[in-house]
Design a protein around this motif. Structure first.
Motif, PDB file in Angstrom:
ATOM      1  N   GLY A  66      89.349 -19.122  25.358  1.00 44.22           N
ATOM      2  CA  GLY A  66      87.912 -19.259  25.130  1.00 44.22           C
ATOM      3  C   GLY A  66      87.467 -18.553  23.872  1.00 44.22           C
ATOM      4  O   GLY A  66      86.313 -18.603  23.479  1.00 44.22           O
ATOM      5  N   GLY A  67      88.423 -17.871  23.237  1.00 43.60           N
ATOM      6  CA  GLY A  67      88.135 -17.178  21.996  1.00 43.60           C
ATOM      7  C   GLY A  67      89.408 -16.951  21.214  1.00 43.60           C
ATOM      8  O   GLY A  67      90.501 -16.880  21.781  1.00 43.60           O
ATOM      9  N   LEU A  68      89.254 -16.860  19.906  1.00 44.97           N
ATOM     10  CA  LEU A  68      90.391 -16.624  19.030  1.00 44.97           C
ATOM     11  C   LEU A  68      90.021 -15.588  17.984  1.00 44.97           C
ATOM     12  O   LEU A  68      88.997 -15.722  17.311  1.00 44.97           O
ATOM     13  CB  LEU A  68      90.803 -17.913  18.313  1.00 44.97           C
ATOM     14  N   ALA A  69      90.827 -14.564  17.856  1.00 44.14           N
ATOM     15  CA  ALA A  69      90.652 -13.579  16.791  1.00 44.14           C
ATOM     16  C   ALA A  69      91.544 -14.013  15.634  1.00 44.14           C
ATOM     17  O   ALA A  69      92.741 -14.208  15.809  1.00 44.14           O
ATOM     18  CB  ALA A  69      91.033 -12.190  17.282  1.00 44.14           C
ATOM     19  N   ALA A 102      87.816 -12.661  11.502  1.00 51.38           N
ATOM     20  CA  ALA A 102      86.984 -13.764  11.971  1.00 51.38           C
ATOM     21  C   ALA A 102      87.276 -14.011  13.452  1.00 51.38           C
ATOM     22  O   ALA A 102      88.387 -13.779  13.917  1.00 51.38           O
ATOM     23  CB  ALA A 102      87.264 -15.032  11.169  1.00 51.38           C
ATOM     24  N   VAL A 103      86.256 -14.466  14.156  1.00 51.38           N
ATOM     25  CA  VAL A 103      86.392 -14.771  15.575  1.00 51.38           C
ATOM     26  C   VAL A 103      85.765 -16.130  15.831  1.00 51.38           C
ATOM     27  O   VAL A 103      84.645 -16.395  15.392  1.00 51.38           O
ATOM     28  CB  VAL A 103      85.698 -13.699  16.451  1.00 51.38           C
ATOM     29  N   GLN A 104      86.497 -16.990  16.505  1.00 49.27           N
ATOM     30  CA  GLN A 104      85.942 -18.240  17.007  1.00 49.27           C
ATOM     31  C   GLN A 104      85.794 -18.068  18.507  1.00 49.27           C
ATOM     32  O   GLN A 104      86.724 -17.599  19.175  1.00 49.27           O
ATOM     33  CB  GLN A 104      86.864 -19.416  16.703  1.00 49.27           C
ATOM     34  N   TYR A 105      84.623 -18.457  19.019  1.00 48.49           N
ATOM     35  CA  TYR A 105      84.342 -18.176  20.416  1.00 48.49           C
ATOM     36  C   TYR A 105      83.551 -19.306  21.052  1.00 48.49           C
ATOM     37  O   TYR A 105      82.664 -19.882  20.430  1.00 48.49           O
ATOM     38  CB  TYR A 105      83.488 -16.913  20.516  1.00 48.49           C
ATOM     39  N   LEU A 106      83.862 -19.584  22.310  1.00 42.20           N
ATOM     40  CA  LEU A 106      83.043 -20.513  23.090  1.00 42.20           C
ATOM     41  C   LEU A 106      81.753 -19.799  23.476  1.00 42.20           C
ATOM     42  O   LEU A 106      81.764 -18.605  23.807  1.00 42.20           O
ATOM     43  CB  LEU A 106      83.777 -20.954  24.352  1.00 42.20           C
ATOM     44  N   ASP A 157      80.486  -8.741  23.470  1.00 44.33           N
ATOM     45  CA  ASP A 157      81.856  -9.010  23.877  1.00 44.33           C
ATOM     46  C   ASP A 157      82.744  -7.858  23.449  1.00 44.33           C
ATOM     47  O   ASP A 157      82.633  -7.370  22.327  1.00 44.33           O
ATOM     48  CB  ASP A 157      82.356 -10.297  23.220  1.00 44.33           C
ATOM     49  N   THR A 158      83.618  -7.422  24.329  1.00 40.71           N
ATOM     50  CA  THR A 158      84.560  -6.357  23.993  1.00 40.71           C
ATOM     51  C   THR A 158      85.975  -6.880  23.761  1.00 40.71           C
ATOM     52  O   THR A 158      86.833  -6.128  23.330  1.00 40.71           O
ATOM     53  CB  THR A 158      84.612  -5.294  25.119  1.00 40.71           C
ATOM     54  N   HIS A 159      86.222  -8.142  24.005  1.00 44.19           N
ATOM     55  CA  HIS A 159      87.589  -8.663  23.965  1.00 44.19           C
ATOM     56  C   HIS A 159      88.080  -8.998  22.548  1.00 44.19           C
ATOM     57  O   HIS A 159      89.049  -8.416  22.064  1.00 44.19           O
ATOM     58  CB  HIS A 159      87.722  -9.890  24.873  1.00 44.19           C
ATOM     59  N   GLU A 160      87.451  -9.948  21.908  1.00 41.15           N
ATOM     60  CA  GLU A 160      87.978 -10.446  20.627  1.00 41.15           C
ATOM     61  C   GLU A 160      87.912  -9.396  19.522  1.00 41.15           C
ATOM     62  O   GLU A 160      88.815  -9.317  18.689  1.00 41.15           O
ATOM     63  CB  GLU A 160      87.271 -11.733  20.198  1.00 41.15           C
ATOM     64  N   LEU A 161      86.875  -8.564  19.506  1.00 42.64           N
ATOM     65  CA  LEU A 161      86.810  -7.522  18.478  1.00 42.64           C
ATOM     66  C   LEU A 161      87.947  -6.516  18.661  1.00 42.64           C
ATOM     67  O   LEU A 161      88.487  -5.998  17.680  1.00 42.64           O
ATOM     68  CB  LEU A 161      85.453  -6.818  18.481  1.00 42.64           C
TER      69      LEU A 161
END
Length: 170
Positions: A80-83, A87-91, A108-112
């Motif tokens: 649902g997300g890509l780091a 850059a981050v792409q996220y739903l 959000d704490t995940h992708e960062l």
């Protein structure tokens, strides 16, 4: 596109945060883009800086988020997300438009955390530091509800591991 380069009561941020929500159709979700990127820049970024001691600006002078609806998601697969280095792409459903919104607003704490983790280089498991790091970031942000939920989940997981280990040992 929205850019955050400083936070209330602070000098300029060492990392600029940007968000592009042009791929989101729902007007209510689009309205959450500004508070989301402000929370990323002013709450999550300093929390991870404190937790890790890593200066993200050494690898990223700017971090750019692009938010998508599911029907135009370029990431494919289950993620649902890509780091993607700086850059981050996220739903939208995992970032600006989650089912439950914390009192602190969307963040959000995940992708960062993936962006911070790239400084460490190759590690055996991509999410090895995530549970405790994300929980601590939630606590520092002031999202006590999510922190308590994360800690309870970690305790349950640890209990399950211990139970399985005991069964294997006997």
């Amino acid at each position: 596109q929205i850019t955050v380069s400083n936070c209330p009561g602070q000098t300029a941020l060492p990392v600029t945060f940007q968000i592009d929500c042009s791929n989101v159709k729902d007007p209510a979700a689009k309205q959450l883009c500004k508070p989301f990127i402000e929370n990323q820049a002013c709450k999550v970024f300093p929390a991870y800086r404190q937790i890790t001691g890593i200066n993200l600006e050494d690898t990223c002078r700017s971090t750019n988020y692009t938010i998508y609806d599911k029907d135009n998601w370029p990431g494919g697969g289950e993620a649902g997300g890509l780091a993607l280095k700086c850059a981050v792409q996220y739903l939208a459903e995992y970032s600006v438009n989650t089912k439950t919104q914390p009192k602190t607003g969307p963040y959000d704490t995940h992708e960062l955390l993936h962006e911070y983790q790239t400084v460490l280089g190759a590690i055996p498991y991509a999410h090895i530091l995530f549970g405790p790091s994300q929980a601590e970031a939630m606590r520092l942000i002031g999202d006590v509800e999510s922190y308590n939920r994360a800690v309870a989940q970690m305790k349950e997981t640890t209990g399950n591991f211990e139970e399985r280990f005991q069964k294997l040992s006997n």
